[in-house]
Design an enzyme around this catalytic site. Structure first.
Site, PDB file in Angstrom:
ATOM      1  N   GLU A  17       0.844  -1.206   0.000  1.00 38.04           N
ATOM      2  CA  GLU A  17       0.000   0.000   0.000  1.00 38.04           C
ATOM      3  C   GLU A  17       0.875   1.251   0.000  1.00 38.04           C
ATOM      4  OE1 GLU A  17      -3.634   0.101   2.351  1.00 38.04           O
ATOM      5  OE2 GLU A  17      -2.870   1.916   3.298  1.00 38.04           O
ATOM      6  N   ALA A  51      -9.814  11.083   3.151  1.00 37.12           N
ATOM      7  CA  ALA A  51     -11.248  11.262   3.421  1.00 37.12           C
ATOM      8  C   ALA A  51     -11.609  12.710   3.143  1.00 37.12           C
ATOM      9  CB  ALA A  51     -11.548  10.893   4.863  1.00 37.12           C
ATOM     10  N   HIS A  77      -8.237   3.295  -3.526  1.00 38.35           N
ATOM     11  CA  HIS A  77      -9.167   3.458  -2.395  1.00 38.35           C
ATOM     12  C   HIS A  77     -10.118   4.597  -2.742  1.00 38.35           C
ATOM     13  CE1 HIS A  77      -6.319   1.595   0.858  1.00 38.35           C
ATOM     14  NE2 HIS A  77      -6.172   1.001  -0.320  1.00 38.35           N
ATOM     15  N   GLY A 108     -14.445   6.187   5.384  1.00 42.27           N
ATOM     16  CA  GLY A 108     -13.531   7.263   5.786  1.00 42.27           C
ATOM     17  C   GLY A 108     -13.949   7.842   7.125  1.00 42.27           C
ATOM     18  N   ASP A 109     -13.109   8.722   7.649  1.00 41.50           N
ATOM     19  CA  ASP A 109     -13.384   9.389   8.930  1.00 41.50           C
ATOM     20  C   ASP A 109     -13.553  10.880   8.686  1.00 41.50           C
ATOM     21  OD1 ASP A 109     -13.222   7.145  10.655  1.00 41.50           O
ATOM     22  OD2 ASP A 109     -11.052   7.144  10.339  1.00 41.50           O
ATOM     23  N   LYS A 274       7.777   3.348   1.571  1.00 40.85           N
ATOM     24  CA  LYS A 274       9.179   3.061   1.898  1.00 40.85           C
ATOM     25  C   LYS A 274       9.665   1.881   1.060  1.00 40.85           C
ATOM     26  CE  LYS A 274       8.903   4.671   6.642  1.00 40.85           C
ATOM     27  NZ  LYS A 274       8.511   4.231   7.977  1.00 40.85           N
TER      28      LYS A 274
HETATM   29  P1  FAD Z   1     -17.938   1.151   7.453  1.00 36.12           P
HETATM   30  O1  FAD Z   1     -17.841  -0.195   6.865  1.00 36.12           O
HETATM   31  O2  FAD Z   1     -19.036   2.035   7.013  1.00 36.12           O
HETATM   32  O3  FAD Z   1     -17.985   0.973   9.043  1.00 36.12           O
HETATM   33  C1  FAD Z   1     -17.844   2.105   9.907  1.00 36.12           C
HETATM   34  C2  FAD Z   1     -18.627   1.861  11.190  1.00 36.12           C
HETATM   35  O4  FAD Z   1     -20.038   1.845  10.893  1.00 36.12           O
HETATM   36  C3  FAD Z   1     -18.314   0.520  11.871  1.00 36.12           C
HETATM   37  O5  FAD Z   1     -18.361   0.701  13.261  1.00 36.12           O
HETATM   38  C4  FAD Z   1     -19.447  -0.397  11.396  1.00 36.12           C
HETATM   39  O6  FAD Z   1     -19.724  -1.420  12.345  1.00 36.12           O
HETATM   40  C5  FAD Z   1     -20.603   0.586  11.257  1.00 36.12           C
HETATM   41  N1  FAD Z   1     -21.516   0.221  10.154  1.00 36.12           N
HETATM   42  C6  FAD Z   1     -21.163  -0.198   8.907  1.00 36.12           C
HETATM   43  N2  FAD Z   1     -22.258  -0.409   8.162  1.00 36.12           N
HETATM   44  C7  FAD Z   1     -23.331  -0.132   8.941  1.00 36.12           C
HETATM   45  C8  FAD Z   1     -24.739  -0.147   8.722  1.00 36.12           C
HETATM   46  N3  FAD Z   1     -25.255  -0.507   7.537  1.00 36.12           N
HETATM   47  N4  FAD Z   1     -25.566   0.215   9.754  1.00 36.12           N
HETATM   48  C9  FAD Z   1     -25.044   0.584  10.947  1.00 36.12           C
HETATM   49  N5  FAD Z   1     -23.703   0.633  11.207  1.00 36.12           N
HETATM   50  C10 FAD Z   1     -22.866   0.289  10.208  1.00 36.12           C
HETATM   51  N6  FAD Z   1      -9.395   5.896   5.429  1.00 36.12           N
HETATM   52  C11 FAD Z   1      -9.181   6.866   4.506  1.00 36.12           C
HETATM   53  O7  FAD Z   1      -9.573   8.009   4.731  1.00 36.12           O
HETATM   54  N7  FAD Z   1      -8.559   6.618   3.305  1.00 36.12           N
HETATM   55  C12 FAD Z   1      -8.119   5.377   2.984  1.00 36.12           C
HETATM   56  O8  FAD Z   1      -7.567   5.176   1.912  1.00 36.12           O
HETATM   57  C13 FAD Z   1      -8.300   4.325   3.940  1.00 36.12           C
HETATM   58  N8  FAD Z   1      -7.899   3.050   3.670  1.00 36.12           N
HETATM   59  C14 FAD Z   1      -8.142   2.056   4.576  1.00 36.12           C
HETATM   60  C15 FAD Z   1      -7.754   0.737   4.268  1.00 36.12           C
HETATM   61  C16 FAD Z   1      -7.972  -0.291   5.153  1.00 36.12           C
HETATM   62  C17 FAD Z   1      -7.561  -1.692   4.797  1.00 36.12           C
HETATM   63  C18 FAD Z   1      -8.582  -0.026   6.422  1.00 36.12           C
HETATM   64  C19 FAD Z   1      -8.791  -1.120   7.411  1.00 36.12           C
HETATM   65  C20 FAD Z   1      -8.974   1.271   6.754  1.00 36.12           C
HETATM   66  C21 FAD Z   1      -8.766   2.327   5.824  1.00 36.12           C
HETATM   67  N9  FAD Z   1      -9.168   3.636   6.102  1.00 36.12           N
HETATM   68  C22 FAD Z   1      -8.965   4.634   5.176  1.00 36.12           C
HETATM   69  C23 FAD Z   1      -9.793   3.975   7.398  1.00 36.12           C
HETATM   70  C24 FAD Z   1     -11.345   3.886   7.331  1.00 36.12           C
HETATM   71  O9  FAD Z   1     -11.858   4.847   6.450  1.00 36.12           O
HETATM   72  C25 FAD Z   1     -11.863   4.138   8.751  1.00 36.12           C
HETATM   73  O10 FAD Z   1     -11.503   3.072   9.576  1.00 36.12           O
HETATM   74  C26 FAD Z   1     -13.359   4.425   8.883  1.00 36.12           C
HETATM   75  O11 FAD Z   1     -13.615   4.759  10.255  1.00 36.12           O
HETATM   76  C27 FAD Z   1     -14.301   3.278   8.574  1.00 36.12           C
HETATM   77  O12 FAD Z   1     -14.374   3.006   7.244  1.00 36.12           O
HETATM   78  P2  FAD Z   1     -15.131   1.660   6.751  1.00 36.12           P
HETATM   79  O13 FAD Z   1     -15.085   1.685   5.295  1.00 36.12           O
HETATM   80  O14 FAD Z   1     -14.607   0.489   7.459  1.00 36.12           O
HETATM   81  O15 FAD Z   1     -16.613   2.010   7.275  1.00 36.12           O
END
Ligand code: FAD
Length: 290
Positions: A17, A51, A77, A108-109, A274
């Site tokens: 990545e 994000a 992503h 995203g956050d 890196k």
């Molecule tokens: P979701 O799958 O939407 O989940 C987020 C929260 O909502 C969880 O607590 C879940 O239990 C809950 N939830 C999900 N669906 C529902 C539903 N239908 N109803 C109720 N609750 C629900 N961030 C970036 O900004 N850019 C990146 O490129 C990036 N890459 C990443 C790559 C990986 C492999 C990982 C693990 C994380 C990455 N992140 C990235 C961080 C990620 O965006 C954050 O962790 C974010 O908080 C959650 O994204 P998610 O897609 O997992 O969200």
């Protein structure tokens, strides 16, 4: 090429990545670092996305360059916080124009500088909504994120896994994990996923920690636990950057070998732009992934 075919193939996959630059000043140095990693010829590479979409243009350019000029299958992503349908459609069209066929769909956050009064969720509340939209938009292979130690916002792991099932049911074809430093956490998690009826391939995300200063920030963000064995390494070598780097690479290598040995076929290394770290890990397992 679709990443799902690489992950499902009967050969261990190793992917890296990278992240795009935040500003145009950094573009050339970041591009160079990502190209050096591409020259290692990994199974695929993924390019993160800020994000809120602050670096959207750079992200697609970096991913397109790796794919077009280095022949590396690329996963772009894509996050949906703050984005409406038109913005996402525009980004998908840009990805298509750059030949990107694989997307890691993320919620995203909240971005740091996001105004209080600006809505965070416009047309997509969760990643599953984005997955559904991407699948309806074009012929993309779509993956998503998963959290072996639970997503920080989820009340219980059971609920988090139930939500993950919704993402898979929406069309998510593989799941890449958040980093973890104890493989038993992943094995336990996969058992629970299978029990919940989630059968898609799991790509294990491994972070080689080479700089002790980044550890507390990484763990605060990811919620990952650090095992005692790892803490002892940091205590002993944290003041010596070269020794810490060697130990961090060895620790990650150890995790990776154990994962392959226990049937995990695809490993995604958070290589953090890196090339030397990516190359060292690849060299350590060269016979295993041959
Ligand atoms: P979701 O799958 O939407 O989940 C987020 C929260 O909502 C969880 O607590 C879940 O239990 C809950 N939830 C999900 N669906 C529902 C539903 N239908 N109803 C109720 N609750 C629900 N961030 C970036 O900004 N850019 C990146 O490129 C990036 N890459 C990443 C790559 C990986 C492999 C990982 C693990 C994380 C990455 N992140 C990235 C961080 C990620 O965006 C954050 O962790 C974010 O908080 C959650 O994204 P998610 O897609 O997992 O969200």
């Amino acid at each position: 090429m679709k990443v799902i075919d690489i992950i499902k193939a009967d050969k261990p996959a190793l992917s890296f990545e990278v992240f795009p630059p935040k500003t145009s000043d950094a573009f050339e140095s970041v591009k160079h670092a990502t190209e050096e990693i591409a020259k290692l010829n990994p199974s695929y590479m993924s390019v993160t996305f800020g994000a809120g979409g602050s670096n959207a243009g750079f992200a697609v350019e970096v991913a397109g360059n790796l794919q077009k000029n280095y022949g590396v299958t690329t996963v772009g992503h894509l996050t949906c916080v703050g984005a409406d349908r038109a913005t996402i459609t525009d980004r998908l069209n840009q990805m298509q124009a750059h030949g990107i066929e694989n997307i890691l769909a993320l919620r995203g956050d909240r971005p740091k500088d996001w105004p209080e009064d600006r809505p965070l969720c416009v047309d997509f509340e969760h990643a599953c909504d984005l997955v559904r939209y991407i699948k309806a938009h074009g012929d993309f292979c779509v993956g998503g994120a998963c959290y072996p130690e639970g997503h920080p916002e989820a009340d219980t792991q059971k609920q988090d896994i139930a939500n993950l099932k919704l993402k898979v049911d929406a069309g998510c074809e593989f799941l890449t994990t958040q980093m973890f430093f104890d493989n038993n956490i992943l094995y336990n998690f996969i058992y629970k996923l299978r029990e919940a009826g989630i059968t898609v391939p799991i790509v294990a995300g491994i972070m080689p920690v080479t700089n002790p200063k980044s550890i507390s920030r990484i763990c605060a963000l990811s919620g990952s636990l650090l095992p005692k064995r790892f803490i002892q390494i940091v205590d002993r070598f944290g003041d010596n950057p070269e020794a810490m780097k060697q130990a961090g690479i060895a620790y990650a290598t150890d995790q990776i070998i154990d994962l392959y040995a226990n049937g995990i076929n695809a490993i995604h290394v958070y290589s953090m732009n890196k090339p030397d770290v990516a190359a060292a890990i690849q060299k350590n397992i060269s016979e295993i992934i041959k």
